[in-house]
Design a protein around this motif. Sequence first.
Motif, PDB file in Angstrom:
ATOM      1  N   UNK A  10      45.678  10.999  12.513  1.00 32.50           N
ATOM      2  CA  UNK A  10      45.410  10.011  13.188  1.00 32.50           C
ATOM      3  C   UNK A  10      44.461  10.168  14.360  1.00 32.50           C
ATOM      4  N   UNK A  11      44.280  11.358  15.002  1.00 33.04           N
ATOM      5  CA  UNK A  11      43.258  11.789  15.673  1.00 33.04           C
ATOM      6  C   UNK A  11      41.971  11.879  15.277  1.00 33.04           C
ATOM      7  N   UNK A  12      41.999  12.660  13.893  1.00 31.05           N
ATOM      8  CA  UNK A  12      40.711  12.885  13.201  1.00 31.05           C
ATOM      9  C   UNK A  12      40.008  11.764  12.746  1.00 31.05           C
TER      10      UNK A  12
ATOM     11  N   UNK B 230      35.887  11.136  13.323  1.00 33.18           N
ATOM     12  CA  UNK B 230      34.979  11.092  12.337  1.00 33.18           C
ATOM     13  C   UNK B 230      34.158   9.871  12.725  1.00 33.18           C
ATOM     14  N   UNK B 231      34.861   8.680  12.976  1.00 35.74           N
ATOM     15  CA  UNK B 231      34.265   7.209  12.759  1.00 35.74           C
ATOM     16  C   UNK B 231      33.093   7.492  13.969  1.00 35.74           C
ATOM     17  N   UNK B 232      33.274   7.843  15.149  1.00 43.87           N
ATOM     18  CA  UNK B 232      32.553   8.185  16.330  1.00 43.87           C
ATOM     19  C   UNK B 232      31.599   9.198  15.982  1.00 43.87           C
TER      20      UNK B 232
ATOM     21  N   UNK C  81      19.712   9.228  14.173  1.00 44.49           N
ATOM     22  CA  UNK C  81      18.428   9.133  13.035  1.00 44.49           C
ATOM     23  C   UNK C  81      19.268  10.448  12.064  1.00 44.49           C
ATOM     24  N   UNK C  82      20.302  10.802  12.071  1.00 39.42           N
ATOM     25  CA  UNK C  82      20.751  11.573  11.214  1.00 39.42           C
ATOM     26  C   UNK C  82      21.480  10.835   9.978  1.00 39.42           C
ATOM     27  N   UNK C  83      20.908  11.281   8.968  1.00 38.60           N
ATOM     28  CA  UNK C  83      21.458  10.688   7.688  1.00 38.60           C
ATOM     29  C   UNK C  83      23.050  10.765   7.290  1.00 38.60           C
ATOM     30  N   UNK C  84      23.694   9.714   6.773  1.00 40.59           N
ATOM     31  CA  UNK C  84      25.021   9.681   6.514  1.00 40.59           C
ATOM     32  C   UNK C  84      25.413  10.981   5.776  1.00 40.59           C
ATOM     33  N   UNK C  85      24.612  11.405   4.744  1.00 45.20           N
ATOM     34  CA  UNK C  85      24.885  12.441   3.936  1.00 45.20           C
ATOM     35  C   UNK C  85      25.069  13.903   4.706  1.00 45.20           C
ATOM     36  N   UNK C  86      24.030  13.946   5.480  1.00 49.49           N
ATOM     37  CA  UNK C  86      24.155  15.130   6.423  1.00 49.49           C
ATOM     38  C   UNK C  86      25.388  15.190   7.509  1.00 49.49           C
ATOM     39  N   UNK C  87      25.531  13.887   8.033  1.00 51.63           N
ATOM     40  CA  UNK C  87      26.831  13.679   9.032  1.00 51.63           C
ATOM     41  C   UNK C  87      28.112  14.168   8.138  1.00 51.63           C
TER      42      UNK C  87
END
Length: 145
Positions: free
Chosen positions: A38-40, A44-46, A55-61
């Motif tokens: 529940x904390x994680x 992750x969303x943040x 400017x970081x891609x979703x794949x890299x994140x």
Amino acid sequence: ALLPGFVVSLRRYVQVREKQPERTELLKEYKLGGMAALTFVPAVIGFLWWSQRNGISREAAGAAIVFCTGTVLTGIGFLGTARRNYLLGGVAMIAFGVLIPLLTPQRIATVGIGMLAVVSLLMAAIVWRQTRLDTTSLDGSETVV
């Protein structure tokens, strides 16, 4: 393919709840895992929101999140002998985190689902084996897992 892992985990949690006074450490383990999950999720969303703003891609994140989570799970699996199933999930997440940048965006979901299905089935087998050994022990003792 994810259903066996989910069903075995749910079955194990129900067994723990039924014997709550006798198995306080195992119930604490399940509660701690639930609180960590529940904390994680908000973290992750943040992180995804922050990475997209910069400017970081979703794949890299996503690769960073998966790799770091896998590293933590692998560490937990190495440190606690009763938590060896974390080791399996951690190693798989590290491998997937390394693969994400090498895959096309369309293949990421396919490979991820395949790895998740394999790990879920293997973890279900591990938990089944551990609970089978618990129920056949003569003195009634059992492991923490």
